[in-house]
Scaffold this motif. Sequence first.
Motif, mmCIF file in Angstrom:
data_model
loop_
_atom_site.group_PDB
_atom_site.id
_atom_site.type_symbol
_atom_site.label_atom_id
_atom_site.label_comp_id
_atom_site.label_asym_id
_atom_site.label_seq_id
_atom_site.Cartn_x
_atom_site.Cartn_y
_atom_site.Cartn_z
ATOM 1 N N MET A 1 0.844 -1.183 0.000
ATOM 2 C CA MET A 1 0.000 0.000 0.000
ATOM 3 C C MET A 1 0.891 1.249 0.000
ATOM 4 O O MET A 1 1.788 1.371 0.835
ATOM 5 C CB MET A 1 -0.900 -0.043 1.239
ATOM 6 N N PRO A 2 0.658 2.190 -0.905
ATOM 7 C CA PRO A 2 1.496 3.394 -0.975
ATOM 8 C C PRO A 2 1.272 4.292 0.248
ATOM 9 O O PRO A 2 0.204 4.306 0.856
ATOM 10 C CB PRO A 2 1.039 4.084 -2.257
ATOM 11 N N PHE A 3 2.300 5.044 0.592
ATOM 12 C CA PHE A 3 2.238 5.949 1.740
ATOM 13 C C PHE A 3 1.302 7.110 1.446
ATOM 14 O O PHE A 3 1.370 7.736 0.392
ATOM 15 C CB PHE A 3 3.641 6.468 2.066
ATOM 16 N N ASP A 4 0.408 7.401 2.381
ATOM 17 C CA ASP A 4 -0.542 8.513 2.262
ATOM 18 C C ASP A 4 -0.181 9.550 3.327
ATOM 19 O O ASP A 4 -0.514 9.392 4.505
ATOM 20 C CB ASP A 4 -1.973 8.013 2.448
ATOM 21 N N ALA A 5 0.513 10.580 2.909
ATOM 22 C CA ALA A 5 1.008 11.592 3.842
ATOM 23 C C ALA A 5 -0.125 12.298 4.571
ATOM 24 O O ALA A 5 -0.044 12.532 5.781
ATOM 25 C CB ALA A 5 1.872 12.611 3.102
ATOM 26 N N LEU A 6 -1.197 12.640 3.874
ATOM 27 C CA LEU A 6 -2.296 13.364 4.510
ATOM 28 C C LEU A 6 -2.963 12.524 5.596
ATOM 29 O O LEU A 6 -3.281 13.031 6.674
ATOM 30 C CB LEU A 6 -3.325 13.818 3.468
ATOM 31 N N THR A 7 -3.143 11.248 5.337
ATOM 32 C CA THR A 7 -3.731 10.369 6.342
ATOM 33 C C THR A 7 -2.820 10.264 7.559
ATOM 34 O O THR A 7 -3.280 10.351 8.702
ATOM 35 C CB THR A 7 -4.007 8.969 5.756
ATOM 36 N N ALA A 8 -1.530 10.101 7.330
ATOM 37 C CA ALA A 8 -0.579 9.998 8.434
ATOM 38 C C ALA A 8 -0.562 11.280 9.265
ATOM 39 O O ALA A 8 -0.488 11.234 10.497
ATOM 40 C CB ALA A 8 0.811 9.683 7.903
ATOM 41 N N LEU A 9 -0.641 12.417 8.612
ATOM 42 C CA LEU A 9 -0.659 13.691 9.330
ATOM 43 C C LEU A 9 -1.956 13.866 10.116
ATOM 44 O O LEU A 9 -1.935 14.294 11.274
ATOM 45 C CB LEU A 9 -0.464 14.853 8.356
ATOM 46 N N ARG A 10 -3.087 13.518 9.503
ATOM 47 C CA ARG A 10 -4.375 13.599 10.210
ATOM 48 C C ARG A 10 -4.386 12.694 11.437
ATOM 49 O O ARG A 10 -4.862 13.079 12.502
ATOM 50 C CB ARG A 10 -5.525 13.209 9.278
ATOM 51 N N GLU A 11 -3.878 11.484 11.279
ATOM 52 C CA GLU A 11 -3.858 10.528 12.388
ATOM 53 C C GLU A 11 -2.994 11.027 13.543
ATOM 54 O O GLU A 11 -3.245 10.682 14.696
ATOM 55 C CB GLU A 11 -3.384 9.162 11.907
ATOM 56 N N ALA A 12 -1.999 11.850 13.238
ATOM 57 C CA ALA A 12 -1.138 12.421 14.273
ATOM 58 C C ALA A 12 -1.749 13.681 14.886
ATOM 59 O O ALA A 12 -1.191 14.247 15.819
ATOM 60 C CB ALA A 12 0.237 12.735 13.692
ATOM 61 N N ALA A 28 0.571 16.647 0.809
ATOM 62 C CA ALA A 28 0.301 15.324 0.230
ATOM 63 C C ALA A 28 1.535 14.739 -0.444
ATOM 64 O O ALA A 28 1.676 13.516 -0.535
ATOM 65 C CB ALA A 28 -0.855 15.415 -0.771
ATOM 66 N N SER A 29 2.430 15.595 -0.897
ATOM 67 C CA SER A 29 3.624 15.124 -1.603
ATOM 68 C C SER A 29 4.785 14.776 -0.671
ATOM 69 O O SER A 29 5.832 14.317 -1.141
ATOM 70 C CB SER A 29 4.078 16.171 -2.617
ATOM 71 N N LEU A 30 4.618 14.989 0.633
ATOM 72 C CA LEU A 30 5.701 14.704 1.568
ATOM 73 C C LEU A 30 6.008 13.209 1.619
ATOM 74 O O LEU A 30 5.113 12.371 1.525
ATOM 75 C CB LEU A 30 5.339 15.186 2.978
ATOM 76 N N SER A 31 7.271 12.909 1.810
ATOM 77 C CA SER A 31 7.702 11.517 1.955
ATOM 78 C C SER A 31 7.422 11.050 3.384
ATOM 79 O O SER A 31 7.167 11.859 4.287
ATOM 80 C CB SER A 31 9.190 11.394 1.655
ATOM 81 N N GLU A 32 7.513 9.760 3.598
ATOM 82 C CA GLU A 32 7.293 9.212 4.935
ATOM 83 C C GLU A 32 8.300 9.779 5.952
ATOM 84 O O GLU A 32 7.901 10.176 7.055
ATOM 85 C CB GLU A 32 7.340 7.690 4.896
ATOM 86 N N PRO A 33 9.590 9.871 5.620
ATOM 87 C CA PRO A 33 10.534 10.483 6.575
ATOM 88 C C PRO A 33 10.205 11.939 6.888
ATOM 89 O O PRO A 33 10.373 12.391 8.025
ATOM 90 C CB PRO A 33 11.895 10.354 5.887
ATOM 91 N N GLU A 34 9.732 12.686 5.915
ATOM 92 C CA GLU A 34 9.364 14.084 6.161
ATOM 93 C C GLU A 34 8.178 14.177 7.110
ATOM 94 O O GLU A 34 8.156 15.020 8.016
ATOM 95 C CB GLU A 34 9.044 14.788 4.837
ATOM 96 N N VAL A 35 7.193 13.307 6.933
ATOM 97 C CA VAL A 35 6.030 13.286 7.826
ATOM 98 C C VAL A 35 6.469 12.878 9.237
ATOM 99 O O VAL A 35 5.997 13.435 10.224
ATOM 100 C CB VAL A 35 4.925 12.356 7.280
ATOM 101 N N GLU A 36 7.388 11.941 9.328
ATOM 102 C CA GLU A 36 7.892 11.520 10.637
ATOM 103 C C GLU A 36 8.548 12.686 11.369
ATOM 104 O O GLU A 36 8.390 12.831 12.583
ATOM 105 C CB GLU A 36 8.866 10.356 10.482
ATOM 106 N N VAL A 37 9.273 13.533 10.647
ATOM 107 C CA VAL A 37 9.904 14.708 11.264
ATOM 108 C C VAL A 37 8.830 15.671 11.769
ATOM 109 O O VAL A 37 8.898 16.147 12.910
ATOM 110 C CB VAL A 37 10.856 15.422 10.275
ATOM 111 N N LEU A 38 7.828 15.947 10.958
ATOM 112 C CA LEU A 38 6.756 16.846 11.391
ATOM 113 C C LEU A 38 6.040 16.295 12.614
ATOM 114 O O LEU A 38 5.745 17.028 13.570
ATOM 115 C CB LEU A 38 5.746 17.066 10.257
ATOM 116 N N ASN A 39 5.760 14.997 12.607
ATOM 117 C CA ASN A 39 5.075 14.383 13.739
ATOM 118 C C ASN A 39 5.941 14.423 14.987
ATOM 119 O O ASN A 39 5.434 14.633 16.095
ATOM 120 C CB ASN A 39 4.652 12.950 13.408
#
Length: 61
Positions: A1-12, A28-39
């Motif tokens: 399943m492809p990474f969904d940045a918006l879902t990951a951000l909403r869940e956080a 939406a274009s953020l990579s998984e590592p970028e979302v991890e940094v924001l979270n």
Amino acid sequence: MPFDALTALREAGHPLEFLTDGQRAVFASLSEPEVEVLNSIKAKLEEADDTDVEGHEVKVV
């Protein structure tokens, strides 16, 4: 399943409902590592004592 940045951000708990379409596209274009940094930053801010970190209030006239 492809990474969904918006879902990951909403869940956080990031408030994405106020973003413009352009801003939403950037997030939406953020990579998984970028979302991890924001979270991680969000979690650290939430853990910080109110005296250590203070938000800025914006007043619209």
